[in-house]
Motif scaffolding. Structure first.
Motif, PDB file in Angstrom:
ATOM      1  N   GLY A  93     -20.853 -71.223 -11.274  1.00 52.34           N
ATOM      2  CA  GLY A  93     -19.786 -71.022 -10.297  1.00 52.34           C
ATOM      3  C   GLY A  93     -19.437 -69.549 -10.121  1.00 52.34           C
ATOM      4  N   ASP A  96     -18.944 -67.726  -6.600  1.00 51.04           N
ATOM      5  CA  ASP A  96     -17.636 -67.648  -5.927  1.00 51.04           C
ATOM      6  C   ASP A  96     -17.001 -66.278  -6.122  1.00 51.04           C
ATOM      7  OD1 ASP A  96     -17.971 -70.184  -5.122  1.00 51.04           O
ATOM      8  OD2 ASP A  96     -16.419 -71.071  -6.380  1.00 51.04           O
ATOM      9  N   ARG A 256     -24.582 -69.018   4.174  1.00 45.00           N
ATOM     10  CA  ARG A 256     -23.737 -69.674   5.187  1.00 45.00           C
ATOM     11  C   ARG A 256     -23.703 -71.179   4.982  1.00 45.00           C
ATOM     12  NH1 ARG A 256     -22.036 -67.659  10.217  1.00 45.00           N
ATOM     13  NH2 ARG A 256     -22.228 -69.743  11.065  1.00 45.00           N
ATOM     14  N   ALA A 259     -21.589 -72.221   2.104  1.00 42.88           N
ATOM     15  CA  ALA A 259     -20.153 -72.228   2.390  1.00 42.88           C
ATOM     16  C   ALA A 259     -19.747 -73.505   3.119  1.00 42.88           C
ATOM     17  CB  ALA A 259     -19.779 -71.003   3.229  1.00 42.88           C
ATOM     18  N   SER A 260     -20.668 -74.103   3.860  1.00 41.97           N
ATOM     19  CA  SER A 260     -20.333 -75.327   4.588  1.00 41.97           C
ATOM     20  C   SER A 260     -20.437 -76.560   3.706  1.00 41.97           C
ATOM     21  CB  SER A 260     -21.278 -75.518   5.774  1.00 41.97           C
ATOM     22  OG  SER A 260     -21.377 -74.339   6.494  1.00 41.97           O
ATOM     23  N   THR A 261     -21.377 -76.549   2.771  1.00 46.26           N
ATOM     24  CA  THR A 261     -21.589 -77.768   1.996  1.00 46.26           C
ATOM     25  C   THR A 261     -20.743 -77.793   0.739  1.00 46.26           C
ATOM     26  OG1 THR A 261     -23.483 -76.673   0.984  1.00 46.26           O
ATOM     27  CG2 THR A 261     -23.932 -78.193   2.775  1.00 46.26           C
ATOM     28  N   GLY A 262     -20.294 -76.599   0.274  1.00 44.16           N
ATOM     29  CA  GLY A 262     -19.492 -76.589  -0.933  1.00 44.16           C
ATOM     30  C   GLY A 262     -20.345 -76.695  -2.168  1.00 44.16           C
ATOM     31  N   ASN A 263     -19.680 -76.844  -3.299  1.00 46.97           N
ATOM     32  CA  ASN A 263     -20.470 -76.845  -4.524  1.00 46.97           C
ATOM     33  C   ASN A 263     -19.867 -77.795  -5.538  1.00 46.97           C
ATOM     34  OD1 ASN A 263     -18.167 -75.240  -4.840  1.00 46.97           O
ATOM     35  ND2 ASN A 263     -19.386 -73.395  -4.524  1.00 46.97           N
TER      36      ASN A 263
ATOM     37  N   ILE B  79     -14.229 -68.711   0.649  1.00 47.45           N
ATOM     38  CA  ILE B  79     -15.439 -69.152  -0.049  1.00 47.45           C
ATOM     39  C   ILE B  79     -16.073 -70.338   0.666  1.00 47.45           C
ATOM     40  CG2 ILE B  79     -16.274 -70.210  -2.180  1.00 47.45           C
ATOM     41  CD1 ILE B  79     -14.123 -68.669  -3.666  1.00 47.45           C
ATOM     42  N   LEU B  80     -15.228 -71.171   1.246  1.00 45.71           N
ATOM     43  CA  LEU B  80     -15.681 -72.427   1.829  1.00 45.71           C
ATOM     44  C   LEU B  80     -15.296 -72.466   3.295  1.00 45.71           C
ATOM     45  CD1 LEU B  80     -16.987 -74.788   0.290  1.00 45.71           C
ATOM     46  CD2 LEU B  80     -14.741 -75.838   0.145  1.00 45.71           C
ATOM     47  N   ARG B  81     -16.147 -73.096   4.112  1.00 40.73           N
ATOM     48  CA  ARG B  81     -15.734 -73.259   5.507  1.00 40.73           C
ATOM     49  C   ARG B  81     -15.419 -74.729   5.765  1.00 40.73           C
ATOM     50  NH1 ARG B  81     -19.085 -71.092   9.865  1.00 40.73           N
ATOM     51  NH2 ARG B  81     -19.481 -69.363   8.475  1.00 40.73           N
TER      52      ARG B  81
END
Lengths: 263, 342
Positions: A93, A96, A256, A259-263, B79-81
């Motif tokens: 992580g 981040d 990119r 950032a859309s799918t997350g973790n 961090i997140l979109r």
């Protein structure tokens, strides 16, 4: 502070950490040097037995061997953040944290660790390259030296591109992909020998699809004055930069997507 | 007029995650690795979250684990979109203008270090100065003040890995504030800390808000953090805003209740409960009651229990504990309220 100056700051900070235990560090370097020297010793023995292999002398092979090792060693000193990206940044992580800072992720990862350990490989590559230059007639130094630097720059760009691609792929797998080592360590192994020793399909794959040949074999042919297309061979290292540019675009897309799918 | 630097506007924020289900063990598991065969599940993390935070305020964001707090924090941090919805922080869209946005916020994660593990604290600060492009004179003044107020002087030259958790959190706070951000986001800043460290951190955050006007958004599981700091509380549950009210309102309603646990030497007596008292499921020799001190005073309730104990074959009262509701209780009450009035 601009990007390059910041990178130097990162490097200084990293060096102060690595040299805190000088004894352990020197032992590590010595061990590294010994293992890589064994590799060239094997080549030396081979040529000692047969004299030349398909018209290549041991001095000429030393040039190929030295060049690709210098290229990879320099890449490893700056590219470690990408090499370890999956394991050290994604899984933990810590990525981040990079996103929270107002700087390009690539710059931060290049600065993550400036490693001294690959200097052993660098020293060995430089020594073998010098040996090769002493044993082999090459084109005048006024051409050879700039050409060598140009090839090294292209080679560092190429290998860095491979490491960045590996890091970008690990967004999908979370772990660093060992299979990419085929291109890094495998690429170094392959680049140590003149490419015309290999099968035609492999040679073409390694020159056009993955431009390893363009940053090692082709420029060295130009230096040796043996290239059938001297102009193309002189320009070939540019392919390393093109490869790096493509991998950087892939990296940006992967970040990119992350950032859309997350973790 | 340009938007104030730290005004946060969040409108109808939605986000869901696609989670890979665990592939079966064995050869079938290998087949599941093929992209087309991978079984995916969608989990909605945020189902339309809306709020606005004015500059210079302290807001607490509370909710159970998995409620969506962290997702909100991550989106606000760039961090997140999100999938849909509108977010601006000081006029910037965090994920789209990440580099500019993160230069204007400070973020502290209680469970994750922002500093360099192997570097002395002060070297890490100097690196951050260069990363955030803090001018040298400003940096010197800022650093001196943070070192003093957070009492960092004793361990500035120690590598971060050698610090105690309390020391590290103070260093983390300083690290997040070197560039003087108008907005500070704190994700569980007091987790795992001992009582004196918690008090020190709370006092520092309050002073920062009062003296510098720094806007503060914090998440926590510690009701004391909320009590000591938050002027306003946003309760998030199940990806929605369950409540959004000034802390005083929360104190007067949900937080005013007390819980009494009475233990007996044997089977507890059966009681006719007076007004303002409700019984909780309890086991064996204990009796758990929630009561409203405005309607029945604690001594009266205890007296009632003392008299009831020992009658009709039941055991006498042995011990009494009175607690305030925990954050989980408060939230579960919001849930009940939410469920009963959809």
């Amino acid at each position: 502070m601009n990007g390059f100056a910041l990178w130097r700051r990162y490097a200084r900070a990293s060096l102060s950490g690595q040299t805190r235990y000088p004894g352990a560090f020197l032992m590590q370097m010595a061990g590294h040097l010994a293992t890589t020297l064994m590799g060239f010793a094997a080549i030396w023995v081979l040529f000692h037995r047969f004299g030349t292999v398909r018209g290549w002398t041991v001095g000429q092979v030393a040039l190929f061997y030295g060049l690709v090792n210098i290229e990879f060693a320099l890449t490893e000193t700056i590219g470690y953040g990408f090499e370890r990206f999956g394991d050290d940044f994604l899984r933990t992580g810590a990525f981040d944290r990079l996103l929270l800072r107002p700087r390009w992720t690539v710059l931060q990862l290049l600065g993550h660790q400036f490693r001294l350990r690959p200097l052993a490989r660098l020293a060995q590559g430089a020594a073998i390259l010098a040996l090769g230059l002493a044993m082999t007639p090459v084109r005048p130094l006024l051409f050879t030296l700039p050409m060598m630097l140009w090839a090294i720059a292209g080679g560092v760009a190429f290998f860095l591109g491979v490491l960045i691609g590996q890091a970008a792929l690990s967004f999908r797998t979370i772990e660093s992909l060992e299979i990419v080592n085929v291109l890094t360590y495998g690429g170094v192994e392959a680049g140590q020998y003149p490419f015309d020793l290999y099968a035609r399909w492999f040679r073409q794959l390694m020159t056009y699809a993955i431009p390893l040949g363009a940053v090692s074999y082709e420029p060295m042919l130009a230096i040796l004055g043996r290239s059938p297309h001297p102009m193309a061979a002189t320009l070939a290292p540019a392919a390393g930069f093109a490869f790096l540019a493509i991998m950087l675009l892939y990296w940006q897309a992967a970040v990119r997507r992350h950032a859309s799918t997350g973790n | 007029m340009p938007p104030s630097p730290a005004r946060i506007v969040v409108e109808d924020l939605r986000k869901s995650y696609r989670v890979a289900t665990r592939p079966p063990v064995g050869p079938a598991g290998l087949a599941a690795w093929l992209p087309s065969r991978r079984p995916w599940r969608t989990i909605a993390a945020l189902r339309g979250v809306t709020f606005t935070i004015e500059p210079g305020t302290i807001t607490g964001l509370i909710g159970p684990n998995g409620a969506g707090k962290s997702t909100v924090i991550k989106i606000l941090s760039g961090i997140l979109r999100p999938e849909s919805g509108r977010v601006t922080v000081g006029g910037l869209v965090p994920w789209a203008q990440r580099l500019r946005h993160v230069g204007r916020i400070g973020v502290v994660f209680g469970q994750r270090s922002q500093l360099w593990w192997d570097l002395p604290v002060d070297d890490g600060f100097a690196l951050l100065r260069d990363i955030y492009r803090v001018p040298p004179t400003l940096y010197r003044a800022r650093r001196a003040r943070l070192v003093e107020t957070l009492r960092l002087a004793d361990f500035l030259d120690q590598p971060v890995r050698q610090l105690s958790l309390g020391q590290r959190m103070r260093a983390e706070l300083a690290a997040a504030l070197l560039h003087a951000p108008p907005l500070l986001i704190l994700d569980e800043p007091t987790i795992g800390l001992d009582a004196p460290s918690k008090l020190a951190i709370r006092a520092f955050i309050r002073d920062l808000n009062r003296q510098d006007g720094t806007t503060i958004l914090l998440t926590t599981h510690d009701m004391h953090d909320i009590e000591a700091l938050a002027e306003r509380v946003i309760v998030i549950g199940d990806g929605r805003v369950l409540a959004d009210s000034p802390f005083e309102t929360l104190r007067a309603t949900t937080l005013s209740g007390r819980r009494l646990i009475a233990s007996f030497d044997g089977p507890p007596p059966t009681l006719t409960l007076p007004e303002g008292v409700s019984r909780l499921p309890a086991t064996g020799q204990t009796l758990a009651l929630d009561f409203d001190p405005a309607r029945i005073a604690a001594p009266d309730l205890i007296q009632l229990l003392t008299q009831a104990g020992g009658t009709a074959g039941t055991a006498p009262l042995a011990d009494v504990t009175i607690t305030r509701p925990s954050i989980e209780d408060v939230i579960s009450r919001f849930y009940e309220h939410h469920a009963s009035s959809p």
